[in-house]
Design an enzyme around this catalytic site. Structure first.
Site, short mmCIF file in Angstrom:
data_model
loop_
_atom_site.label_atom_id
_atom_site.label_comp_id
_atom_site.label_asym_id
_atom_site.label_seq_id
_atom_site.Cartn_x
_atom_site.Cartn_y
_atom_site.Cartn_z
N SER A 9 0.80 -1.23 0.00
CA SER A 9 0.00 0.00 0.00
C SER A 9 0.83 1.28 0.00
O SER A 9 0.29 2.37 -0.15
CB SER A 9 -0.94 0.01 1.22
N GLY A 10 2.15 1.16 0.13
CA GLY A 10 3.01 2.35 0.15
C GLY A 10 3.54 2.70 -1.23
O GLY A 10 3.15 2.11 -2.24
N SER A 33 -2.02 -6.00 2.54
CA SER A 33 -2.01 -4.79 3.36
C SER A 33 -2.95 -4.99 4.52
O SER A 33 -4.09 -5.44 4.33
CB SER A 33 -2.46 -3.57 2.54
N ARG A 34 -2.51 -4.66 5.72
CA ARG A 34 -3.41 -4.73 6.87
C ARG A 34 -4.40 -3.56 6.84
O ARG A 34 -5.59 -3.72 7.11
CB ARG A 34 -2.61 -4.71 8.17
N CYS A 145 18.10 3.89 -1.21
CA CYS A 145 18.07 4.74 -2.41
C CYS A 145 19.26 5.69 -2.47
O CYS A 145 19.93 5.80 -3.51
CB CYS A 145 16.74 5.49 -2.51
#
Length: 330
Positions: A9-10, A33-34, A145
């Site tokens: 979900s991110g 996703s919770r 990153c």
């Protein structure tokens, strides 16, 4: 092949879905996703209204050939051991298995590592340096990153210099989708803010992978996506342009730029892509070399690079599903 994304979900989960959806050899078999359990994918990612995917509950027995973990730091280490026992290939995008020295990891991330026995098993997921290891791996740890930008900028100079000072400018999406006071729009817009003035946790990865003694300063800048790393190597002023081109001649996502300031690496020129642009400028008068690198932090800095690793793990062409050129203007 079937791919599952745990914690989808991110922002990194969104880019995994976006890229894998058009990958010719992959079917997305599950996204979990919770927070969005049971809901359609577009409830978390409105740009994906046309996808017939629904968030489900995590299970170690998910039907997949490869599982991507897009979870917060310290959450992956709880799930990786049981997933590897099932025989599935695992690619973890968190920081949990990036550092090979568990003591350095615990000091850097301020937590107790609960699966230190798997640290050595995890292959560091930077194909330009570990391509052959990744091909044989069943467990890959994704890179940081900022670390990706720094390592790719410096790797060709291993053994030629000892110390480097890195100044990094980072877009807001690197902070994740939940955000904080520093990523709140009024605080970030039109601003450059040093948020890690003398030490950033990704510098341990850069040191591990290049051998350089690293001093790093990170700034939050008014970008959604993108990282620009400026690496200063003092007391070194060789013309190393050919060295860089030779080092990366078999790396399809590395583009060496001209020295003309108009064409030096710029995050705007890599947005949405898996490319890393690298430029090298020699300052003979002051005996230093400056290396610039630019990436999209969510693609080459996370999800795209993870898929690049997946391609290698399954014997696919490295570029498969990642051929898209950068978005410009963006």
């Amino acid at each position: 092949m079937k791919a599952a994304i745990i914690g989808a979900s991110g922002y990194t989960g969104a880019d995994l879905i976006r890229i894998l959806d058009s990958h010719p050899d992959i079917e997305i078999s599950a996204i979990t996703s919770r927070k969005y359990l049971g809901k359609s994918v577009w409830k978390a990612h409105p740009s994906m209204r046309n996808l017939k995917l629904r968030f489900t509950e995590y299970t170690k027995d998910v039907d997949a050939d490869v599982i991507f973990l897009a979870l917060p730091h310290t959450a992956s280490m709880e799930k990786v051991p049981e997933l590897l026992e099932t025989g599935v290939k695992v690619i973890d995008l968190s920081a949990d298995f990036r550092l090979k020295d568990v003591k350095i990891w615990e000091k850097t991330y301020g937590a107790k590592h609960t699966a230190p026995n798997l640290i050595e098993k995890a292959v560091y997921g930077l194909p330009e340096l570990h391509r052959e290891e990744i091909k044989k791996a069943d467990f890959v740890s994704g890179t940081g990153c900022e670390a990706t930008a720094g390592i790719l900028a410096l790797a060709p100079l291993q053994g030629k210099a000892d110390k480097v000072i890195i100044d990094v400018k980072v877009g807001g999406s690197a902070a994740g989708s939940t955000g904080n006071a520093g990523t709140h729009y009024p605080a970030r817009a039109g601003n450059v803010r040093p948020y890690a003035p003398v030490k950033h946790r990704h510098q341990e990865e850069i040191k591990q992978e290049t051998g350089f003694e690293v001093s790093m300063t990170a700034h939050a800048v008014d970008l959604v996506r993108g990282i620009l790393a400026t690496c200063h190597i003092p007391n070194f002023s060789e013309d190393v342009s050919k060295l860089y081109r030779d080092f990366y001649k078999d790396s399809p996502f590395i583009r060496i730029t001209p020295k003309d300031p108009k064409f030096l690496p710029n995050p705007k020129y890599v947005v949405g892509s898996n490319y890393c642009d690298i430029g090298v400028v020699t300052d003979e008068e002051h005996k230093r070399t400056v290396v610039f690198s630019a990436i999209d932090n969510l693609v080459k800095g996370a999800s795209g690079q993870a898929i690049q690793c997946m391609n290698l793990m399954f014997g696919l062409k490295e570029e498969t599903g990642l051929e898209a050129l950068p978005l410009y203007p963006a």
